[in-house]
Design a protein around this motif. Structure first.
Motif: not given
Length: 272
Positions: A88-93
Motif C-alpha cells: 500500500v502506498l500512502t501520501f500525507d499532508d
C-alpha cells in the motif's frame, strides 16, 4: 515552534515501538463470503484492466444502510495482510495543487490506487483534487485539519480537528473517511477513541521514505525498494514542502515494484 524532528521524537514517545502495532487483515475481491466492503467509492470512470499489475483489495458497491461500530484500538495498524505480494502506498499532508496532480498522473499511468491522508485545511482549498481521487478510485483518509500534535490537545480540540476534516472529505470526496492517521505518528488514547467514534480505523506505516527531509529521489527509491515486502504500508508526502523529489521517486520505484511482482493496492475494511 516545534521542528518536525522534535515532533517526531515526541510522537515516537507517545506511540511506543512501531514493531508492537497491529496488522490489518484485508481481502481481495474474491475474499471471504459475508465480508462487507466499505472503503472507497465506486469509480466514476472505469480503470483499465491490468490483472497482473493491479489486484485491488478495495471493493465497489452501494454504501451500507446502517453505520458499523468501529473497534477502539490501543495502537495503530502498521501493515496489511492479504493474498499475494500486496503493498500500500500512502501520501500525507495534501492535497497540494503543485505536487498531488503529478502523483495522481503517475498512479493513473499504471492503473494503481493509493491512499491520501489529507489535512482539512488543504482539502477545503483543493476540493477538486479530492473529487479526482474519488473518480480514480483512491482512498482518502483523515489527517486532521491543521496537522497538530494530538498529544498536546484536549479531547475537544482533537474532536474538532477530526470532525471538521471528515465533513470536508464527505463534501468533496463523496463519502466520509474510514481511515485516519495522527500527524507525526503521535497517537494517544483520546485519538483512538474519537477516531473510532467517527467511524475510522487508525493506519500508520511500515516503511518511512523520509522524503520530508529532501534526501534525494534516489534515496527515497532505495528506501521503498529495500523495505518492499508483502503487507508493507509506505509513507510518502504530497504536501508540506517541496515534494518534487517524492514525485520523481514515485515515477521510478512504482514501475519497478510492479515489474517485480508486487500488487500496489489499497485496503478495504470488512466486517464479520
Amino acid at each position: 515552534m516545534l521542528t518536525r524532528r522534535r515532533v517526531l521524537i515526541a510522537g515516537a514517545g507517545a506511540v511506543g515501538a512501531a514493531a508492537t502495532a497491529g496488522v490489518l487483515t484485508v481481502a481481495t475481491e474474491d475474499g471471504p463470503a459475508g465480508s462487507v466492503t466499505t472503503a472507497g467509492p465506486q469509480a466514476r470512470r472505469p480503470l483499465n484492466s491490468s490483472a497482473y499489475r493491479l489486484q485491488p483489495l478495495t471493493g465497489y458497491g452501494p454504501p451500507q444502510a446502517a453505520p458499523r461500530r468501529t473497534l477502539v484500538r490501543r495502537e495503530p495498524l502498521l501493515r496489511v495482510s492479504g493474498r499475494g505480494r500486496a503493498m500500500v502506498l500512502t501520501f500525507d499532508d495534501g492535497p497540494d495543487p503543485r505536487w498531488t496532480p503529478a502523483i495522481l498522473d503517475t498512479l493513473a499511468r499504471y492503473d494503481v490506487r493509493a491512499m491520501f491522508f489529507v489535512c482539512g485545511g488543504m482539502a477545503a482549498d483543493n476540493r477538486e483534487l479530492l473529487a479526482r481521487m474519488a473518480d480514480e478510485g483512491h482512498i482518502v483518509g483523515n489527517h486532521t485539519w491543521s496537522h497538530p500534535l494530538l498529544t498536546r490537545l484536549t479531547r475537544r480540540q482533537i474532536r474538532s480537528e477530526m470532525a471538521r476534516t471528515c465533513e470536508v472529505i464527505e463534501d468533496a470526496y463523496g463519502e466520509r473517511p474510514e481511515w485516519f492517521r495522527a500527524p507525526y505518528g503521535a497517537w494517544n488514547r483520546a485519538a483512538f477513541q474519537i477516531g473510532a467514534e467517527l467511524g475510522m480505523e487508525p493506519l500508520a506505516w511500515t516503511v518511512d521514505t523520509l522524503d520530508w527531509t529532501s534526501p534525494g529521489a534516489r534515496s527515497i527509491v532505495e528506501r521503498v525498494e529495500d523495505g518492499a515486502a508483502p503487507g508493507v504500508v509506505v509513507l510518502s508526502h504530497d504536501a508540506g514542502g517541496n515534494r518534487s523529489q517524492s514525485v520523481r521517486a514515485l515515477r521510478r520505484y512504482l514501475p519497478e515494484l510492479l515489474d517485480s511482482g508486487y500488487h500496489v493496492t489499497v485496503p478495504r475494511r470488512h466486517y464479520a
